[in-house]
Design a protein around this motif. Structure first.
Motif, mmCIF file in Angstrom:
data_model
loop_
_atom_site.group_PDB
_atom_site.id
_atom_site.type_symbol
_atom_site.label_atom_id
_atom_site.label_comp_id
_atom_site.label_asym_id
_atom_site.label_seq_id
_atom_site.Cartn_x
_atom_site.Cartn_y
_atom_site.Cartn_z
ATOM 1 N N GLY A 176 0.147 -1.422 -0.133
ATOM 2 C CA GLY A 176 0.347 -2.245 -1.328
ATOM 3 C C GLY A 176 -0.496 -3.495 -1.303
ATOM 4 O O GLY A 176 -1.087 -3.896 -2.311
ATOM 5 N N TRP A 177 -0.570 -4.124 -0.128
ATOM 6 C CA TRP A 177 -1.380 -5.341 -0.003
ATOM 7 C C TRP A 177 -2.863 -5.007 -0.186
ATOM 8 O O TRP A 177 -3.572 -5.704 -0.922
ATOM 9 N N LEU A 178 -3.331 -3.940 0.490
ATOM 10 C CA LEU A 178 -4.742 -3.547 0.340
ATOM 11 C C LEU A 178 -5.070 -3.174 -1.100
ATOM 12 O O LEU A 178 -6.136 -3.506 -1.606
ATOM 13 N N SER A 226 -3.656 -4.331 -3.802
ATOM 14 C CA SER A 226 -3.724 -5.521 -4.650
ATOM 15 C C SER A 226 -4.977 -6.343 -4.363
ATOM 16 O O SER A 226 -5.542 -6.941 -5.264
ATOM 17 N N VAL A 227 -5.429 -6.339 -3.101
ATOM 18 C CA VAL A 227 -6.619 -7.116 -2.743
ATOM 19 C C VAL A 227 -7.902 -6.404 -3.165
ATOM 20 O O VAL A 227 -8.785 -7.006 -3.786
ATOM 21 N N LEU A 277 3.759 -1.254 2.951
ATOM 22 C CA LEU A 277 3.469 -2.681 2.717
ATOM 23 C C LEU A 277 1.970 -2.951 2.830
ATOM 24 O O LEU A 277 1.383 -3.632 1.984
ATOM 25 N N LEU A 278 1.356 -2.421 3.881
ATOM 26 C CA LEU A 278 -0.088 -2.598 4.078
ATOM 27 C C LEU A 278 -0.871 -1.978 2.929
ATOM 28 O O LEU A 278 -1.802 -2.592 2.398
ATOM 29 N N PRO A 281 -1.392 -3.041 -7.110
ATOM 30 C CA PRO A 281 -0.261 -3.143 -6.186
ATOM 31 C C PRO A 281 0.711 -1.978 -6.374
ATOM 32 O O PRO A 281 0.619 -1.227 -7.332
ATOM 33 N N GLY A 305 -1.973 3.503 3.771
ATOM 34 C CA GLY A 305 -1.515 2.426 4.655
ATOM 35 C C GLY A 305 -0.742 2.967 5.837
ATOM 36 O O GLY A 305 -0.884 2.484 6.969
#
Length: 89
Positions: free
Chosen positions: A44-46, A48-49, A41-42, A54, A70
């Protein structure tokens, strides 16, 4: 990516991250799996940011690298909080 695929990705990424991190790991295999899912999850978030990438495709190398990265971060933080001997720091 479907929910089951995401869990499998996190499971495998957590196990790979555990193998990559140096030293003896104090957490159980179940904790590694849960932290691997959180790490995916982390990642994927990193992704995308920071990279506009993603976690979308299960068989994409970028997806795996983000999930493993992550997971390494999450397992490293968990290990630092638990301390080397398995007790809280």
């Amino acid at each position: 990516m479907g929910f089951i695929a995401f869990i499998v990705l996190g499971l495998i990424a957590g196990l790979i991250a555990r193998a990559i991190l140096p030293g003896k790991q104090t957490g159980s295999i179940l904790m590694t799996i849960l932290l691997g899912i959180l790490g995916a999850l982390l990642g994927g978030w990193l992704g995308s940011v920071l990279f506009s990438q993603p976690l979308e495709e299960f068989f994409s190398i970028e997806t795996w690298l983000l999930a493993i990265g992550g997971s390494i971060i999450v397992l490293g933080i968990y290990g630092a909080l638990r301390g080397r001997n398995g007790h809280r720091a």
